[in-house]
Design a protein around this motif. Structure first.
Motif, mmCIF file in Angstrom:
data_model
loop_
_atom_site.group_PDB
_atom_site.id
_atom_site.type_symbol
_atom_site.label_atom_id
_atom_site.label_comp_id
_atom_site.label_asym_id
_atom_site.label_seq_id
_atom_site.Cartn_x
_atom_site.Cartn_y
_atom_site.Cartn_z
ATOM 1 N N PRO A 59 0.596 -1.305 0.072
ATOM 2 C CA PRO A 59 -0.010 0.038 -0.162
ATOM 3 C C PRO A 59 0.834 1.380 -0.019
ATOM 4 O O PRO A 59 0.581 2.388 0.851
ATOM 5 C CB PRO A 59 -0.902 -0.310 1.309
ATOM 6 N N GLU A 60 1.918 1.139 -0.748
ATOM 7 C CA GLU A 60 2.873 2.487 -0.677
ATOM 8 C C GLU A 60 3.334 2.638 -2.208
ATOM 9 O O GLU A 60 3.425 1.487 -2.907
ATOM 10 C CB GLU A 60 4.054 2.419 0.147
ATOM 11 N N SER A 61 3.494 3.780 -2.834
ATOM 12 C CA SER A 61 3.977 3.936 -4.154
ATOM 13 C C SER A 61 5.393 3.508 -4.347
ATOM 14 O O SER A 61 6.099 3.446 -3.193
ATOM 15 C CB SER A 61 3.691 5.554 -4.435
ATOM 16 N N ARG A 62 5.675 3.175 -5.492
ATOM 17 C CA ARG A 62 6.978 2.911 -5.649
ATOM 18 C C ARG A 62 8.161 3.799 -5.457
ATOM 19 O O ARG A 62 9.033 3.332 -4.674
ATOM 20 C CB ARG A 62 7.155 2.514 -7.210
ATOM 21 N N CYS A 67 12.120 5.350 -1.627
ATOM 22 C CA CYS A 67 12.973 6.449 -0.606
ATOM 23 C C CYS A 67 13.189 5.966 0.621
ATOM 24 O O CYS A 67 14.324 6.150 1.023
ATOM 25 C CB CYS A 67 11.537 7.505 -0.861
ATOM 26 N N LYS A 68 12.310 5.368 1.184
ATOM 27 C CA LYS A 68 12.533 4.895 2.597
ATOM 28 C C LYS A 68 13.897 3.781 2.567
ATOM 29 O O LYS A 68 14.814 3.833 3.530
ATOM 30 C CB LYS A 68 11.211 4.175 3.331
ATOM 31 N N ILE A 69 13.828 2.990 1.835
ATOM 32 C CA ILE A 69 14.923 1.810 1.682
ATOM 33 C C ILE A 69 16.136 2.548 1.433
ATOM 34 O O ILE A 69 17.165 2.579 1.945
ATOM 35 C CB ILE A 69 14.450 0.765 0.656
ATOM 36 N N GLU A 70 16.138 3.805 0.257
ATOM 37 C CA GLU A 70 17.277 4.288 -0.189
ATOM 38 C C GLU A 70 17.767 5.174 1.120
ATOM 39 O O GLU A 70 19.066 5.238 1.160
ATOM 40 C CB GLU A 70 16.916 5.293 -1.061
ATOM 41 N N ARG A 71 17.024 5.530 2.010
ATOM 42 C CA ARG A 71 17.440 6.334 3.219
ATOM 43 C C ARG A 71 18.191 5.493 4.218
ATOM 44 O O ARG A 71 19.454 5.851 4.404
ATOM 45 C CB ARG A 71 16.376 7.092 3.871
ATOM 46 N N ASP B 44 5.541 -6.534 -4.057
ATOM 47 C CA ASP B 44 4.224 -6.856 -3.822
ATOM 48 C C ASP B 44 4.266 -8.416 -3.185
ATOM 49 O O ASP B 44 3.481 -8.717 -2.265
ATOM 50 C CB ASP B 44 3.326 -6.773 -5.118
ATOM 51 N N LYS B 45 5.102 -9.250 -4.048
ATOM 52 C CA LYS B 45 5.104 -10.638 -3.629
ATOM 53 C C LYS B 45 5.768 -10.645 -2.083
ATOM 54 O O LYS B 45 5.381 -11.745 -1.252
ATOM 55 C CB LYS B 45 5.905 -11.624 -4.576
ATOM 56 N N VAL B 46 6.841 -9.803 -1.857
ATOM 57 C CA VAL B 46 7.447 -10.081 -0.621
ATOM 58 C C VAL B 46 6.490 -9.447 0.449
ATOM 59 O O VAL B 46 6.227 -9.942 1.820
ATOM 60 C CB VAL B 46 8.718 -9.174 -0.489
ATOM 61 N N TYR B 47 5.659 -8.472 0.065
ATOM 62 C CA TYR B 47 4.821 -7.965 0.943
ATOM 63 C C TYR B 47 3.650 -8.963 1.256
ATOM 64 O O TYR B 47 3.141 -8.998 2.480
ATOM 65 C CB TYR B 47 4.146 -6.672 0.480
ATOM 66 N N ALA B 48 3.183 -9.694 0.368
ATOM 67 C CA ALA B 48 2.232 -10.582 0.652
ATOM 68 C C ALA B 48 2.489 -11.525 1.477
ATOM 69 O O ALA B 48 1.567 -12.085 2.364
ATOM 70 C CB ALA B 48 1.665 -11.308 -0.928
ATOM 71 N N GLU B 59 2.680 -3.488 10.064
ATOM 72 C CA GLU B 59 3.852 -4.315 10.432
ATOM 73 C C GLU B 59 4.427 -4.963 9.111
ATOM 74 O O GLU B 59 5.737 -4.969 9.030
ATOM 75 C CB GLU B 59 3.187 -5.517 11.348
ATOM 76 N N ALA B 60 3.313 -5.367 8.327
ATOM 77 C CA ALA B 60 3.985 -6.054 7.075
ATOM 78 C C ALA B 60 4.895 -5.024 6.231
ATOM 79 O O ALA B 60 5.899 -5.448 6.009
ATOM 80 C CB ALA B 60 2.905 -6.702 6.371
ATOM 81 N N VAL B 61 4.397 -3.700 5.990
ATOM 82 C CA VAL B 61 5.219 -2.989 5.472
ATOM 83 C C VAL B 61 6.522 -2.473 5.964
ATOM 84 O O VAL B 61 7.587 -2.447 5.330
ATOM 85 C CB VAL B 61 4.293 -1.578 5.314
ATOM 86 N N ASP B 62 6.555 -2.309 7.463
ATOM 87 C CA ASP B 62 7.910 -2.178 8.065
ATOM 88 C C ASP B 62 8.926 -3.330 7.797
ATOM 89 O O ASP B 62 10.024 -3.298 7.666
ATOM 90 C CB ASP B 62 7.570 -1.754 9.589
#
Lengths: 155, 208
Positions: A59-62, A67-71, B44-48, B59-62
């Motif tokens: 649920p976040e844009s590419r 950007c978060k990973i890059e940081r 997307d697959k890793v998130y799934a 939590e999944a996003v983090d």
């Protein structure tokens, strides 16, 4: 059918049994209708699960996610090319720097050329004036007269 | 971070059309843009997988983000034994397992749960003979499985995910979850029987 037999049938369905166990499981499924039904149900569930899970979208844009990973990967600790330098720097701070200070101090203290330096002079006390060598004093106190006399002899 | 190639002619690779293998090689050399393409391709697959384990979007996003950072840091350890996606999925699974352990979500806190661990009730449950997913569209089956999985405990859902979706053997599941093979077999048995029951319930509930 007991617990062990149920788990044996499951392991058989999963292909995690030895040849001897497989024979036992097959025999059990053959003679016991309940065992046969359980095997069928386990296979049915496995087949349903093989369909997989529904697709999900992060649920976040590419751009935002990257950007978060890059940081994070830009940080000095996790930066890929700098990884090899980190242990050396830590080793230097922990061991080499204190050892260098000890060696320098030892050199300064033991070096004869530096033996007349300002700091060694103060340690040796060669030119320090000590007035107590030429001065002596006597003290007299009279409680009745409430008086103290100090006689200083400067020779 | 490594800067993008300064001279485009020196590196004519087009990231979107490059293979995973090529992108991994470039990323291993420090090209962050190649890694960015890998992230975009597989995020997307890793998130799934993270979501199916944690059942919580934030939590999944983090954990996904953490997995990708770890992926970058450990990229030199990837030698292509499995696909890059499989390798990344294993990283995120390990992070999810750590998180679940930290949150003590594998712990049985009641007698009921302890009974569930051993599959007490489910072992006596009647066997379902009708296929609860028969005649359903593939996507509908997936939705029903997802709904049923959501109702399992963390420990049982995790065992199913590792064994059924990740294809790990009992021994490997036990190692990852830090318990005996016997416990894994019991949990798996319970989880499957419960899942069969939940799928049957869903079928009944949605019948017109």
């Amino acid at each position: 059918m007991n617990d062990r037999e149920q788990l044996l049938l499951q392991a058989w369905v999963d292909g995690e049994v030895s040849a001897a166990e497989a024979r036992r499981a097959e025999e059990l499924a053959h003679r016991d209708p309940e065992a046969r039904a359980l095997v069928a149900e386990l296979r049915m569930t496995a087949a349903a699960l093989a369909t997989g899970e529904p697709a999900r979208v992060l649920p976040e844009s590419r751009e935002f996610f990257w950007c978060k990973i890059e940081r994070e990967i830009q940080g000095p600790v996790s930066r890929l090319p700098a990884r090899k330098a980190i242990p050396v720097a830590r080793w230097f701070v922990r061991w080499l720097a204190p050892a260098g200070v000890v060696v320098l101090l030892t050199f300064l203290l033991l070096s004869p050329e530096l033996g007349t330096g300002w700091w060694t002079k103060s340690l040796q006390g060669a030119e320090i004036e000590n007035p107590q060598e030429d001065v002596s004093s006597y003290t007299f106190r009279s409680d009745s007269d409430r008086m103290t006399v100090v006689w200083i002899n400067t020779h | 971070m490594a800067s993008p190639p300064s001279n485009p002619t020196a590196n004519p690779v087009s990231y979107p059309s490059a293979s995973d293998t090529e992108l991994v090689r470039l990323a291993q050399e420090g090209e962050a843009l190649a890694f960015e393409e890998l992230v975009a391709r597989h995020r997307d697959k890793v998130y799934a997988r993270a979501f199916s384990m944690m059942r919580n979007e934030d939590e999944a996003v983090d954990l996904c983000q953490e997995a990708w950072v770890k992926g970058w840091q450990r990229l030199r350890q990837f030698h292509g034994e499995a696909s890059f996606l499989t390798w990344m999925t294993r990283i995120v699974i390990n992070l999810c397992l750590d998180a679940l352990r930290r949150q003590k979500r594998f712990r049985s806190e009641s007698i009921e749960q302890l009974d569930d661990e051993a599959g007490g009730v489910e072992r006596q449950m009647p066997v379902f003979t009708v296929n609860p997913t028969e005649g359903l569209e593939r996507e509908e089956v997936r939705k029903r499985i997802d709904a049923a999985m959501a109702r399992l405990s963390d420990a049982h859902r995790t065992v199913l995910i590792l064994h059924e979706f990740e294809g790990l053997e009992y021994r490997e599941v036990a190692k990852r979850m830090g318990c005996s093979i016997g416990t894994i077999m019991s949990r798996l048995f319970y989880a499957r029987r419960r899942l069969a029951g939940l799928l049957a319930d869903l079928r009944e509930a949605r019948r017109p």
